[in-house]
Scaffold this motif. Structure first.
Motif, PDB file in Angstrom:
ATOM      1  N   CYS A  64      -6.807   3.919   0.098  1.00 33.56           N
ATOM      2  CA  CYS A  64      -5.268   3.881   0.350  1.00 33.56           C
ATOM      3  C   CYS A  64      -5.225   3.109   1.987  1.00 33.56           C
ATOM      4  CB  CYS A  64      -4.728   5.294   0.400  1.00 33.56           C
ATOM      5  SG  CYS A  64      -4.495   6.036  -1.130  1.00 33.56           S
ATOM      6  N   ILE A  65      -4.386   2.145   2.044  1.00 37.71           N
ATOM      7  CA  ILE A  65      -3.987   1.469   3.043  1.00 37.71           C
ATOM      8  C   ILE A  65      -2.646   1.501   3.657  1.00 37.71           C
ATOM      9  CG2 ILE A  65      -4.252  -0.973   4.176  1.00 37.71           C
ATOM     10  CD1 ILE A  65      -6.837   0.308   2.803  1.00 37.71           C
ATOM     11  N   ALA A  66      -2.421   2.085   4.845  1.00 37.80           N
ATOM     12  CA  ALA A  66      -1.108   2.207   5.104  1.00 37.80           C
ATOM     13  C   ALA A  66      -0.689   0.731   5.855  1.00 37.80           C
ATOM     14  CB  ALA A  66      -1.116   3.309   6.314  1.00 37.80           C
ATOM     15  N   LEU A  67       0.663   0.860   5.544  1.00 33.26           N
ATOM     16  CA  LEU A  67       1.456  -0.337   6.446  1.00 33.26           C
ATOM     17  C   LEU A  67       2.577   0.204   7.148  1.00 33.26           C
ATOM     18  CD1 LEU A  67       0.951  -1.147   3.064  1.00 33.26           C
ATOM     19  CD2 LEU A  67       1.837  -3.499   3.994  1.00 33.26           C
ATOM     20  N   TYR A  68       2.377   0.146   8.537  1.00 30.46           N
ATOM     21  CA  TYR A  68       3.105   1.232   9.380  1.00 30.46           C
ATOM     22  C   TYR A  68       3.701   0.403  10.505  1.00 30.46           C
ATOM     23  CZ  TYR A  68       4.032   4.939  12.953  1.00 30.46           C
ATOM     24  OH  TYR A  68       4.671   5.710  13.834  1.00 30.46           O
ATOM     25  N   PHE A  69       4.636  -0.769   9.829  1.00 32.40           N
ATOM     26  CA  PHE A  69       5.320  -1.381  10.494  1.00 32.40           C
ATOM     27  C   PHE A  69       6.540  -2.130  10.124  1.00 32.40           C
ATOM     28  CE2 PHE A  69       1.854  -3.829   8.653  1.00 32.40           C
ATOM     29  CZ  PHE A  69       2.609  -5.091   8.439  1.00 32.40           C
ATOM     30  N   ILE A  70       7.371  -2.639  10.719  1.00 35.14           N
ATOM     31  CA  ILE A  70       8.773  -3.246  10.411  1.00 35.14           C
ATOM     32  C   ILE A  70       8.476  -4.499   9.505  1.00 35.14           C
ATOM     33  CG2 ILE A  70       9.364  -4.580  12.329  1.00 35.14           C
ATOM     34  CD1 ILE A  70      12.208  -3.636  12.038  1.00 35.14           C
ATOM     35  N   ASN A  71       9.466  -5.027   8.725  1.00 30.20           N
ATOM     36  CA  ASN A  71       9.537  -6.069   7.816  1.00 30.20           C
ATOM     37  C   ASN A  71       8.952  -7.161   8.446  1.00 30.20           C
ATOM     38  OD1 ASN A  71      10.519  -4.026   6.122  1.00 30.20           O
ATOM     39  ND2 ASN A  71      12.128  -5.485   5.276  1.00 30.20           N
ATOM     40  N   ARG A  72       8.057  -7.764   7.931  1.00 32.90           N
ATOM     41  CA  ARG A  72       7.668  -9.166   8.765  1.00 32.90           C
ATOM     42  C   ARG A  72       6.783  -9.620   7.710  1.00 32.90           C
ATOM     43  NH1 ARG A  72       5.193  -8.995  14.485  1.00 32.90           N
ATOM     44  NH2 ARG A  72       4.080 -10.572  13.647  1.00 32.90           N
ATOM     45  N   PRO A  73       6.113 -11.178   7.897  1.00 32.21           N
ATOM     46  CA  PRO A  73       5.465 -11.734   6.998  1.00 32.21           C
ATOM     47  C   PRO A  73       4.268 -11.114   6.753  1.00 32.21           C
ATOM     48  CG  PRO A  73       6.450 -13.467   8.309  1.00 32.21           C
ATOM     49  CD  PRO A  73       7.145 -12.109   8.933  1.00 32.21           C
ATOM     50  N   GLU A  74       3.546 -10.509   7.573  1.00 34.96           N
ATOM     51  CA  GLU A  74       2.298  -9.801   7.523  1.00 34.96           C
ATOM     52  C   GLU A  74       2.422  -8.510   6.521  1.00 34.96           C
ATOM     53  OE1 GLU A  74       2.106 -11.557  11.657  1.00 34.96           O
ATOM     54  OE2 GLU A  74       3.470 -10.458  10.511  1.00 34.96           O
ATOM     55  N   TRP A  75       3.507  -8.123   6.331  1.00 40.41           N
ATOM     56  CA  TRP A  75       3.747  -7.004   5.338  1.00 40.41           C
ATOM     57  C   TRP A  75       3.476  -7.344   3.971  1.00 40.41           C
ATOM     58  CZ3 TRP A  75       5.012  -3.853   1.727  1.00 40.41           C
ATOM     59  CH2 TRP A  75       5.383  -2.405   2.062  1.00 40.41           C
TER      60      TRP A  75
END
Length: 311
Positions: free
Chosen positions: A87-98
Motif C-alpha cells: 500500500c502506497i499513500a498519496l498525501y498531497f494536494i492535486n498536482r501532476p505527480e499525483w
C-alpha cells in the motif's frame, strides 16, 4: 486491470525505445471489459509545468513522457523493496505527480491509498497503521508531521518528498528503517533499475479510499481494478470527450469521484488542468489571458492553476 495499464498497453506508440517497449504487454485479450479503449497518440499533451522564476513558457509533458515517468516511479519503489500488493499513500494536494504516482501503482500492482491533505497527524497515523502502508508521497509542508510520528508507524519504509530539494531532505538516524528521498531521486533510481509491469487482475485491489474523518475514525473502502473500469466503462457509454478538451480538476483526488473522472479522461486522451488550490479563485484561473491550448501545469511555489475552458 486499470485504465493506466490500458493506456500504456493499447496506446499507439510510434517513437518509444525498445527497452520501454518490452515493458508493455497486449491488453485486449487479457481483460474482460473492453468498452474502454485508449486511442490517444502518445504525443498528445497530458501535463506540464511553468515556473515563473525561470521562464514564462510552459513545459509540456505528453502522455508518452508521463508514461515514462510512471514507469520510473514504479521501478524506483521496487528498487526500495516495495513489491506487489504493498500500500502506497498519496498525501498531497492535486498536482501532476499525483497522477503519475497513481498510474505507477496501477501498472505495478501496488495499492494506492489517497490521504486528504487536510488530515491531522492522528488520522494520518491511524491510516498508515490500519492500511499497513509501506511508502508515503508527501509535500515538504507535511514531512515534519510524518517524521514526528515515525516511532508510531512501524510499517513505513519510504517517504518520498514531492517538490522538495535534495539539500532539504533530512538525514534520519541509522537506527530507523525509514528512508527519505525526493521525487526526483526516486525517478533517477527507477530509470536505472527498470522492471517489467506487474499486471493486475480485475479482482486485485486497486485502491483503498478513506473517509475524511469528519464523523470519527477514517473508514477505508476497498475498490478493485474491475470496480474502477466497470464504472468508467458505463460512464463512457453516454458521455464523450474530445482530444481537444481540457478538464479543470478542483475536487481533491483523495475523493473517489475525482479519481473516477480522471480514469475516464485518460481514456479519451483529455488534458487535465489543476486549479490553484482556492475554489474562490476559479474564475481567475479561467480568466488568465496566457491560457495554453491544453494541459496541466503549476506555478513556482507549487500552487497549481488550470488554464482551461468549461466543457
Amino acid at each position: 486491470m486499470t485504465i493506466l495499464y490500458m493506456l500504456l498497453s493499447s496506446l499507439e506508440i510510434t517513437d518509444i525505445s525498445e527497452q520501454e517497449l518490452e515493458l508493455i504487454e497486449p491488453l485486449e485479450s487479457k481483460f474482460p471489459i473492453d468498452k474502454i479503449k485508449v486511442t490517444v497518440c502518445c504525443q498528445s499533451s497530458f501535463i506540464c509545468f511553468r515556473f515563473y522564476v525561470l521562464s514564462s513558457r510552459y513545459k509540456w509533458m505528453t502522455y508518452k513522457e508521463a508514461a515514462t515517468a510512471r514507469t520510473a516511479i514504479g521501478c524506483g519503489l521496487i528498487h526500495h523493496g516495495i513489491l506487489k500488493g504493498s500500500c502506497i499513500a498519496l498525501y498531497f494536494i492535486n498536482r501532476p505527480e499525483w497522477l503519475i504516482v497513481d498510474h505507477a501503482c496501477a501498472v505495478y500492482s501496488l495499492i494506492s491509498v489517497p490521504l486528504y491533505d487536510t488530515l491531522g497527524p492522528d488520522a494520518v497515523k491511524y491510516i498508515i497503521n490500519h492500511a499497513d502502508l509501506k511508502a508515503v508521497f508527501c509535500m515538504p509542508l507535511t514531512l515534519n508531521s510524518l517524521l514526528s510520528i515515525l516511532s508510531e508507524i512501524p510499517s513505513l519504509r519510504l517517504i518520498v518528498v514531492v517538490g522538495g530539494m535534495e539539500n532539504e531532505v533530512p538525514l534520519l538516524p541509522s537506527s530507523t528503517s525509514v528512508q527519505v528521498v525526493t521525487y526526483s531521486q526516486l525517478l533517477s533510481q527507477g530509470r536505472s533499475n527498470l522492471h517489467p509491469f506487474c499486471q493486475p487482475k480485475p479482482d486485485d485491489v486497486a485502491t483503498v479510499c478513506y473517509t475524511s474523518g469528519t464523523t470519527g475514525t477514517p473508514k477505508g473502502v476497498v475498490l478493485t481494478h474491475g470496480n474502477l473500469i466497470a464504472n468508467a466503462s458505463g460512464f463512457t457509454i453516454s458521455v464523450k470527450f474530445n482530444l481537444s478538451d481540457v478538464y479543470i480538476s478542483n475536487l481533491p483526488l483523495a475523493h473517489i469521484f475525482e479519481r473516477f473522472d480522471h480514469i475516464s479522461l485518460a481514456h479519451f486522451g483529455v488534458a487535465v488542468g489543476f486549479y490553484q488550490g482556492d475554489t474562490m479563485k476559479l474564475i481567475d484561473d479561467f480568466a488568465d489571458k496566457e491560457t495554453p491550448s491544453k494541459g496541466v501545469f503549476c506555478k513556482s511555489n507549487f500552487k497549481h492553476v488550470c488554464r482551461a475552458e468549461y466543457i
